[in-house]
Design a protein around this motif. Sequence first.
Motif, mmCIF file in Angstrom:
data_model
loop_
_atom_site.group_PDB
_atom_site.id
_atom_site.type_symbol
_atom_site.label_atom_id
_atom_site.label_comp_id
_atom_site.label_asym_id
_atom_site.label_seq_id
_atom_site.Cartn_x
_atom_site.Cartn_y
_atom_site.Cartn_z
ATOM 1 N N ASP A 189 0.797 -1.194 -0.053
ATOM 2 C CA ASP A 189 -0.089 0.110 0.082
ATOM 3 C C ASP A 189 0.767 1.326 0.101
ATOM 4 O O ASP A 189 0.653 2.025 -0.860
ATOM 5 C CB ASP A 189 -0.785 -0.284 1.300
ATOM 6 N N ALA A 190 2.126 1.195 0.882
ATOM 7 C CA ALA A 190 2.770 2.351 0.851
ATOM 8 C C ALA A 190 3.384 2.646 -0.502
ATOM 9 O O ALA A 190 3.819 3.799 -1.079
ATOM 10 C CB ALA A 190 3.864 2.225 1.897
ATOM 11 N N LEU A 191 3.931 1.418 -1.206
ATOM 12 C CA LEU A 191 4.643 1.567 -2.306
ATOM 13 C C LEU A 191 3.750 2.178 -3.433
ATOM 14 O O LEU A 191 4.057 2.907 -4.300
ATOM 15 C CB LEU A 191 5.250 0.446 -2.753
ATOM 16 N N VAL A 192 2.193 1.753 -3.512
ATOM 17 C CA VAL A 192 1.435 2.146 -4.407
ATOM 18 C C VAL A 192 1.072 3.648 -4.474
ATOM 19 O O VAL A 192 0.934 4.348 -5.087
ATOM 20 C CB VAL A 192 0.353 1.219 -4.247
ATOM 21 N N LYS A 193 1.101 4.021 -2.934
ATOM 22 C CA LYS A 193 0.655 5.381 -2.800
ATOM 23 C C LYS A 193 1.667 6.310 -2.193
ATOM 24 O O LYS A 193 1.583 7.761 -2.110
ATOM 25 C CB LYS A 193 -0.243 5.513 -1.519
ATOM 26 N N GLY A 194 2.931 5.901 -2.431
ATOM 27 C CA GLY A 194 3.887 6.848 -2.224
ATOM 28 C C GLY A 194 4.042 7.305 -0.762
ATOM 29 O O GLY A 194 4.628 8.133 -0.485
ATOM 30 N N THR A 195 3.438 6.467 0.289
ATOM 31 C CA THR A 195 3.667 6.838 1.696
ATOM 32 C C THR A 195 4.723 6.106 2.050
ATOM 33 O O THR A 195 5.468 5.325 1.654
ATOM 34 C CB THR A 195 2.354 6.567 2.399
ATOM 35 N N GLU A 196 5.060 6.537 3.487
ATOM 36 C CA GLU A 196 6.104 5.818 4.240
ATOM 37 C C GLU A 196 5.985 4.378 4.416
ATOM 38 O O GLU A 196 4.873 3.723 4.751
ATOM 39 C CB GLU A 196 6.032 6.265 5.786
ATOM 40 N N ILE A 197 7.075 3.620 4.297
ATOM 41 C CA ILE A 197 6.964 2.113 4.399
ATOM 42 C C ILE A 197 7.416 1.722 5.563
ATOM 43 O O ILE A 197 8.369 2.221 6.278
ATOM 44 C CB ILE A 197 8.258 1.576 3.254
ATOM 45 N N PRO A 198 6.534 0.701 6.259
ATOM 46 C CA PRO A 198 6.785 0.284 7.748
ATOM 47 C C PRO A 198 7.964 -0.370 7.552
ATOM 48 O O PRO A 198 8.248 -1.622 7.023
ATOM 49 C CB PRO A 198 5.739 -0.749 7.861
ATOM 50 N N VAL A 199 9.332 -0.096 8.376
ATOM 51 C CA VAL A 199 10.289 -1.023 8.474
ATOM 52 C C VAL A 199 10.918 -0.744 9.948
ATOM 53 O O VAL A 199 10.468 0.261 10.674
ATOM 54 C CB VAL A 199 11.739 -0.353 7.596
ATOM 55 N N ASN A 200 11.575 -1.667 10.642
ATOM 56 C CA ASN A 200 12.094 -1.507 11.899
ATOM 57 C C ASN A 200 13.558 -1.882 11.840
ATOM 58 O O ASN A 200 14.085 -2.194 12.995
ATOM 59 C CB ASN A 200 11.292 -2.388 12.775
ATOM 60 N N ASP A 201 14.213 -2.303 10.749
ATOM 61 C CA ASP A 201 15.775 -2.478 10.726
ATOM 62 C C ASP A 201 16.123 -1.928 9.378
ATOM 63 O O ASP A 201 15.832 -2.362 8.339
ATOM 64 C CB ASP A 201 15.713 -4.100 10.880
ATOM 65 N N THR A 202 17.328 -1.220 9.901
ATOM 66 C CA THR A 202 17.889 -0.668 8.451
ATOM 67 C C THR A 202 19.285 -0.818 8.375
ATOM 68 O O THR A 202 20.127 -0.173 7.724
ATOM 69 C CB THR A 202 17.628 0.841 8.276
ATOM 70 N N THR A 203 19.623 -1.855 9.111
ATOM 71 C CA THR A 203 21.170 -2.159 9.233
ATOM 72 C C THR A 203 21.827 -3.649 8.783
ATOM 73 O O THR A 203 22.780 -4.025 8.571
ATOM 74 C CB THR A 203 21.699 -1.847 10.527
ATOM 75 N N THR A 204 20.548 -4.625 8.918
ATOM 76 C CA THR A 204 21.276 -5.927 9.075
ATOM 77 C C THR A 204 21.161 -6.758 7.779
ATOM 78 O O THR A 204 22.084 -7.343 7.221
ATOM 79 C CB THR A 204 20.258 -6.901 10.007
ATOM 80 N N TYR A 205 20.405 -6.462 6.906
ATOM 81 C CA TYR A 205 19.985 -7.264 5.565
ATOM 82 C C TYR A 205 20.744 -6.698 4.446
ATOM 83 O O TYR A 205 20.164 -6.049 3.392
ATOM 84 C CB TYR A 205 18.737 -7.554 5.265
ATOM 85 N N ASP A 206 22.185 -6.759 4.452
ATOM 86 C CA ASP A 206 23.026 -6.250 3.343
ATOM 87 C C ASP A 206 22.880 -7.265 2.217
ATOM 88 O O ASP A 206 23.102 -8.467 2.391
ATOM 89 C CB ASP A 206 24.348 -6.238 3.834
ATOM 90 N N ASN A 207 22.317 -7.150 0.925
ATOM 91 C CA ASN A 207 22.335 -8.035 -0.134
ATOM 92 C C ASN A 207 23.235 -8.150 -1.157
ATOM 93 O O ASN A 207 23.319 -9.019 -2.007
ATOM 94 C CB ASN A 207 20.706 -7.890 -0.947
ATOM 95 N N GLY A 208 24.458 -7.371 -0.752
ATOM 96 C CA GLY A 208 25.584 -7.685 -1.452
ATOM 97 C C GLY A 208 25.783 -6.190 -2.409
ATOM 98 O O GLY A 208 26.887 -5.845 -2.751
ATOM 99 N N VAL A 209 24.638 -5.507 -2.564
ATOM 100 C CA VAL A 209 24.545 -4.242 -3.240
ATOM 101 C C VAL A 209 24.287 -2.892 -2.467
ATOM 102 O O VAL A 209 24.720 -2.026 -2.397
ATOM 103 C CB VAL A 209 23.583 -4.261 -4.572
ATOM 104 N N LYS A 210 23.407 -3.576 -1.579
ATOM 105 C CA LYS A 210 22.642 -2.346 -0.608
ATOM 106 C C LYS A 210 22.241 -3.184 0.742
ATOM 107 O O LYS A 210 21.789 -4.217 0.846
ATOM 108 C CB LYS A 210 21.669 -1.449 -1.207
ATOM 109 N N VAL A 211 22.045 -2.138 1.511
ATOM 110 C CA VAL A 211 21.306 -2.751 2.896
ATOM 111 C C VAL A 211 19.849 -2.378 2.849
ATOM 112 O O VAL A 211 19.525 -1.354 2.287
ATOM 113 C CB VAL A 211 21.801 -2.097 4.023
ATOM 114 N N VAL A 212 19.071 -3.622 2.640
ATOM 115 C CA VAL A 212 17.864 -3.345 2.206
ATOM 116 C C VAL A 212 16.869 -3.030 3.644
ATOM 117 O O VAL A 212 16.751 -3.862 4.583
ATOM 118 C CB VAL A 212 17.194 -4.719 1.775
ATOM 119 N N PRO A 213 16.148 -1.952 3.548
ATOM 120 C CA PRO A 213 15.324 -1.580 4.750
ATOM 121 C C PRO A 213 14.086 -2.703 5.061
ATOM 122 O O PRO A 213 13.441 -3.147 4.020
ATOM 123 C CB PRO A 213 14.731 -0.383 4.355
ATOM 124 N N ALA A 214 14.177 -3.027 6.477
ATOM 125 C CA ALA A 214 13.451 -4.527 6.533
ATOM 126 C C ALA A 214 12.501 -4.222 7.790
ATOM 127 O O ALA A 214 12.636 -3.439 8.623
ATOM 128 C CB ALA A 214 14.620 -5.670 6.955
#
Length: 357
Positions: A298-323
């Motif tokens: 819903d947030a991606l469709v409407k351009g609103t804030e995406i719910p995340v609670n971890d912005t450090t752990t999940y590095d996919n090799g290119v970037k840390v993916v907000p999770a």
Amino acid sequence: LLVFAGCAKQADAPAADGQTSDVLIGISMPTHSDESWLRHCEFTKDFLRELGYTKFDEQWAEDVPATQVNQIENMITKGAKVLVVASVDGGALTEVLAKAAKQGVKVIAYDRLLMNTPDVDCYVTFDNTKVGEAEAKYIIEKLGLDTGAEGPFNLEIFCGSPDDNNSYYFYDGAIALLQPYIDEGKIVVKSGQFGIEQCGIQNWDGAVAQTRMDNLITAYYSDGSTLDAVLVPYDGLSIGVISSLKNAGYGTADRPLPIVTGQDAEVASVKSIIAGEQAQTVWKDFRKPAEICAQMVDALVKGTEIPVNDTTTYDNGVKVVPAYLCEVDNIDASNYMKLFESGFYDKADDTWAGIVE
Ligand code: GAL
């Protein structure tokens, strides 16, 4: 402000009242062979419907990475605006996700991280390190190692599919807690097999786990030594491991089954726990990531804030993916009723007849 910006964008959408109902959401699932994914998918659609989404392109790759690539390609062609992807091989989708990005299609990694790509917007999963920790803690506690037992206890290790990023988190979480006991000689891994390369089970296939357990027993335990615990990271594997152990004579009063762990609280494993065979499972309440996933869509469709609670752990090799990481819980014979009290399972279902009152 963001909300208004989102709404303004949506003014061009075809249906004035229900912008969301016209948006096609691609749901790309890995396989029907693990019961969990069916539930993940159903819950996700339920929560999306609550938010007004009704158009889904749901596809199942049945554990074949190339199939998943084709299915995602089709979703993009059909005009999907957001893709929810639970990958077979997290590293096999880089090219098709680049195509998605080119078309402005947003991408959510569901439960399994999408690797080696900048083209993933966010990730919803559980705290995968804690899954491994819960399994190891359970073994340590039940062997009495935390209350002074000296052992040595024999343990063997199973890992998840090498192409699933989660497998590494499960293993790392568990081995970090077990290693001190291994170093002290209180836990012995007679096979000497450690890590995903040696202990990984491709596609999380229970039959492969059963064969590997057969081989370990023949090679390392036919001298009469006893296996005390098996670290297993997923119920589908646990059931295979337990079958192998029973075939080898475990599961009697003289030779009780080792402590076998698991994950997902699948029906067969909950029944096995109730029957006193599998010792433990990590319960992941799939309703939670499904709900968060729907909010992410819903947030991606409407351009609103995406719910995340971890912005450090999940590095996919290119970037840390907000999770967004959901909590896990421990289930064994002492507390499995939680699964029913919480409504995760319904004891009125035929499958529980005569098993759960
Ligand atoms: C993992 C997932 C586990 C389990 C496993 C096998 O990616 O996190 O919960 O379902 O796949 O399907």
